[in-house]
Write a protein that holds these residues in place. Structure first.
Motif, mmCIF file in Angstrom:
data_model
loop_
_atom_site.group_PDB
_atom_site.id
_atom_site.type_symbol
_atom_site.label_atom_id
_atom_site.label_comp_id
_atom_site.label_asym_id
_atom_site.label_seq_id
_atom_site.Cartn_x
_atom_site.Cartn_y
_atom_site.Cartn_z
ATOM 1 N N UNK A 103 0.893 -1.370 0.004
ATOM 2 C CA UNK A 103 -0.212 0.006 0.107
ATOM 3 C C UNK A 103 0.801 1.303 -0.198
ATOM 4 N N UNK A 104 0.405 2.236 -0.905
ATOM 5 C CA UNK A 104 1.201 3.381 -0.665
ATOM 6 C C UNK A 104 1.583 4.201 0.357
ATOM 7 N N UNK A 105 0.806 4.197 1.187
ATOM 8 C CA UNK A 105 0.990 4.965 2.566
ATOM 9 C C UNK A 105 2.313 4.161 3.447
ATOM 10 N N UNK A 106 2.438 2.719 3.047
ATOM 11 C CA UNK A 106 3.770 2.074 3.742
ATOM 12 C C UNK A 106 4.638 1.911 2.689
ATOM 13 N N UNK A 107 4.383 2.284 1.453
ATOM 14 C CA UNK A 107 5.684 2.352 0.845
ATOM 15 C C UNK A 107 6.588 3.746 1.011
ATOM 16 N N UNK A 108 5.849 4.866 1.333
ATOM 17 C CA UNK A 108 6.216 5.906 1.710
ATOM 18 C C UNK A 108 7.045 6.077 3.036
ATOM 19 N N UNK A 109 6.740 5.003 3.732
ATOM 20 C CA UNK A 109 7.284 4.866 5.084
ATOM 21 C C UNK A 109 8.653 4.027 5.217
ATOM 22 N N UNK A 110 8.841 3.194 4.050
ATOM 23 C CA UNK A 110 9.936 2.128 3.799
ATOM 24 C C UNK A 110 11.298 2.799 4.528
ATOM 25 N N UNK A 111 11.611 3.991 4.149
ATOM 26 C CA UNK A 111 12.913 4.414 4.884
ATOM 27 C C UNK A 111 13.157 4.640 6.365
ATOM 28 N N UNK A 112 11.961 4.629 6.953
ATOM 29 C CA UNK A 112 11.855 4.551 8.396
ATOM 30 C C UNK A 112 12.334 3.320 9.018
ATOM 31 N N UNK A 113 12.337 2.310 8.157
ATOM 32 C CA UNK A 113 12.757 0.903 8.758
ATOM 33 C C UNK A 113 14.337 1.086 9.184
ATOM 34 N N UNK A 114 15.070 1.671 8.330
ATOM 35 C CA UNK A 114 16.455 1.856 8.656
ATOM 36 C C UNK A 114 17.316 0.755 7.949
ATOM 37 N N UNK A 115 18.126 0.095 8.895
ATOM 38 C CA UNK A 115 19.184 -0.955 8.176
ATOM 39 C C UNK A 115 18.461 -2.196 7.986
ATOM 40 N N UNK A 116 18.769 -3.094 6.823
ATOM 41 C CA UNK A 116 18.050 -4.218 6.250
ATOM 42 C C UNK A 116 19.260 -5.123 5.620
ATOM 43 N N UNK A 242 14.561 -13.699 -3.115
ATOM 44 C CA UNK A 242 15.307 -12.560 -2.172
ATOM 45 C C UNK A 242 14.420 -12.366 -0.971
ATOM 46 N N UNK A 243 14.806 -12.297 0.157
ATOM 47 C CA UNK A 243 13.920 -11.995 1.194
ATOM 48 C C UNK A 243 14.702 -10.560 1.977
ATOM 49 N N UNK A 244 13.729 -9.694 2.337
ATOM 50 C CA UNK A 244 13.816 -8.673 2.992
ATOM 51 C C UNK A 244 13.939 -8.650 4.388
ATOM 52 N N UNK A 245 15.003 -8.608 5.164
ATOM 53 C CA UNK A 245 15.058 -8.888 6.768
ATOM 54 C C UNK A 245 15.404 -7.627 7.258
ATOM 55 N N UNK A 246 14.905 -7.379 8.434
ATOM 56 C CA UNK A 246 15.203 -6.421 9.355
ATOM 57 C C UNK A 246 15.069 -6.676 10.579
ATOM 58 N N UNK A 247 15.877 -6.035 11.551
ATOM 59 C CA UNK A 247 15.771 -6.405 13.090
ATOM 60 C C UNK A 247 15.684 -5.399 14.003
ATOM 61 N N UNK A 248 15.293 -4.028 13.034
ATOM 62 C CA UNK A 248 15.074 -2.622 13.987
ATOM 63 C C UNK A 248 14.062 -2.605 14.463
ATOM 64 N N UNK A 249 14.045 -1.681 15.478
ATOM 65 C CA UNK A 249 12.581 -1.641 16.097
ATOM 66 C C UNK A 249 11.652 -0.818 15.298
ATOM 67 N N UNK A 250 12.030 -0.223 14.493
ATOM 68 C CA UNK A 250 11.244 0.720 13.597
ATOM 69 C C UNK A 250 10.730 -0.314 12.491
ATOM 70 N N UNK A 251 11.528 -1.375 12.162
ATOM 71 C CA UNK A 251 10.962 -2.193 11.076
ATOM 72 C C UNK A 251 9.917 -3.111 11.583
ATOM 73 N N UNK A 252 10.057 -3.463 12.816
ATOM 74 C CA UNK A 252 8.962 -4.304 13.721
ATOM 75 C C UNK A 252 7.718 -3.593 13.553
ATOM 76 N N UNK A 253 7.785 -2.179 13.892
ATOM 77 C CA UNK A 253 6.712 -1.409 14.364
ATOM 78 C C UNK A 253 6.057 -0.968 12.563
ATOM 79 N N UNK A 254 6.796 -0.932 11.794
ATOM 80 C CA UNK A 254 6.227 -0.678 10.261
ATOM 81 C C UNK A 254 5.475 -2.039 9.971
ATOM 82 N N UNK A 255 6.108 -3.238 10.253
ATOM 83 C CA UNK A 255 5.469 -4.330 9.813
ATOM 84 C C UNK A 255 4.372 -4.565 10.598
ATOM 85 N N UNK A 256 4.120 -4.342 11.835
ATOM 86 C CA UNK A 256 2.996 -4.348 12.808
ATOM 87 C C UNK A 256 1.680 -3.405 11.949
ATOM 88 N N UNK A 257 2.247 -2.086 11.698
ATOM 89 C CA UNK A 257 1.260 -1.105 11.206
ATOM 90 C C UNK A 257 0.794 -1.594 10.112
#
Length: 282
Positions: A103-116, A242-257
């Protein structure tokens, strides 16, 4: 009339970009900019003059600061640079996979994930992606999972916990039930007490307390079967290698949202199974 937009005008000069970003944080005197910006004095003076001429900066008692227009440009430039930095971790992944399924709203938020990290199958480990995904499921107490394909190996690894929630496409349900009906499976693998609902999403994701994993369909792929080891025969929708994997707190929050947004638009499983597979409905 200027031939460039304000954003382009700022971004086409590293000196202008650095100045705009610096003064957007706090008013900054000329002397501080001269000593802090990696450029000649004349380049800094020229940048300040042109930025003021464009109506992006003004000089007050405490130093240079953005105008209202300048703040908008600074925010936009900052977001663009953040997106570029995010993409640069693995440009090939973003080039070769479909991002429009998010969804577009979450595409725009992708950079907040940080390291991956992008995990790929390789000749020496042809099932590396699947192994990583299975390991993530097996190590979790519970998870939030979204999937457009059916994989018996994945299903067996999903933690059957009251807090586990699953979003599955109708196509994946069809494959699961049909294989049971055709005698390829001894049981339907009841996921109780996990909760399962139906989604139309065409990407796979898993969110745990510690990690986010998602898979995007490859640009050149349609609804073709992914050959990925023991689970390949059970897949009905294209996966990727190919898998996208991240362990940052912001990644977990992005995924939950994202999961919550999809969950809010999902449908109950019961009516669909009762209609499509009445002989298996209890």
């Amino acid at each position: 009339m200027p031939s460039q937009s304000p954003n382009e005008f700022v971004l086409t000069s590293s000196v202008r970009t650095e100045i705009v970003l610096r003064v957007s944080e706090r008013p900054t005197p000329t002397g501080t900019l001269l000593s802090g910006v990696d450029a000649s004095d004349s380049a800094v003076y020229d940048a300040l003059s042109t930025l003021r001429g464009r109506g992006l900066l003004t000089e007050g008692d405490e130093g240079w600061e953005p105008t209202a227009h300048g703040h908008l440009v600074a925010d936009s430039v900052s977001e663009w640079l953040s997106a570029e930095d995010f993409r640069s971790t693995d440009p090939a992944f973003w080039k070769n996979h479909r991002i429009d399924v998010i969804p577009s709203a979450f595409r725009r938020r992708l950079p907040e994930i940080g390291e991956y990290e992008i995990v790929r199958d390789v000749p020496q480990e042809p099932n590396r992606c699947e192994d990583v995904a299975i390991s993530m499921l097996e190590s979790a107490d519970y998870c939030e999972l979204t999937t457009p394909y059916y994989s018996r190996r994945h299903q067996e690894a999903i933690p059957t916990h009251p807090e586990t929630r699953l979003l599955v496409t109708r196509e994946a349900i069809d494959v699961s039930f049909q294989r049971y009906r055709d005698g390829h499976r001894e049981e339907l693998n009841n996921m109780d007490p996990a909760t399962l609902r139906l989604t139309d999403s065409q990407f796979a994701s898993v969110v745990t307390d510690e990690k986010l994993k998602f898979e995007l369909p490859a640009v050149s792929e349609g609804a073709t079967e992914r050959q990925a080891g023991s689970g390949a025969a059970d897949r009905s929708v294209a996966g990727t290698t190919a898998l996208f994997v991240s362990e940052t707190e912001s990644a977990v929050q992005w995924g939950r949202d994202l999961f919550e947004a999809l969950w809010a638009e999902s449908d109950p499983l019961g009516p669909y199974v009762e209609r499509q597979f009445p002989d298996l409905w209890e």
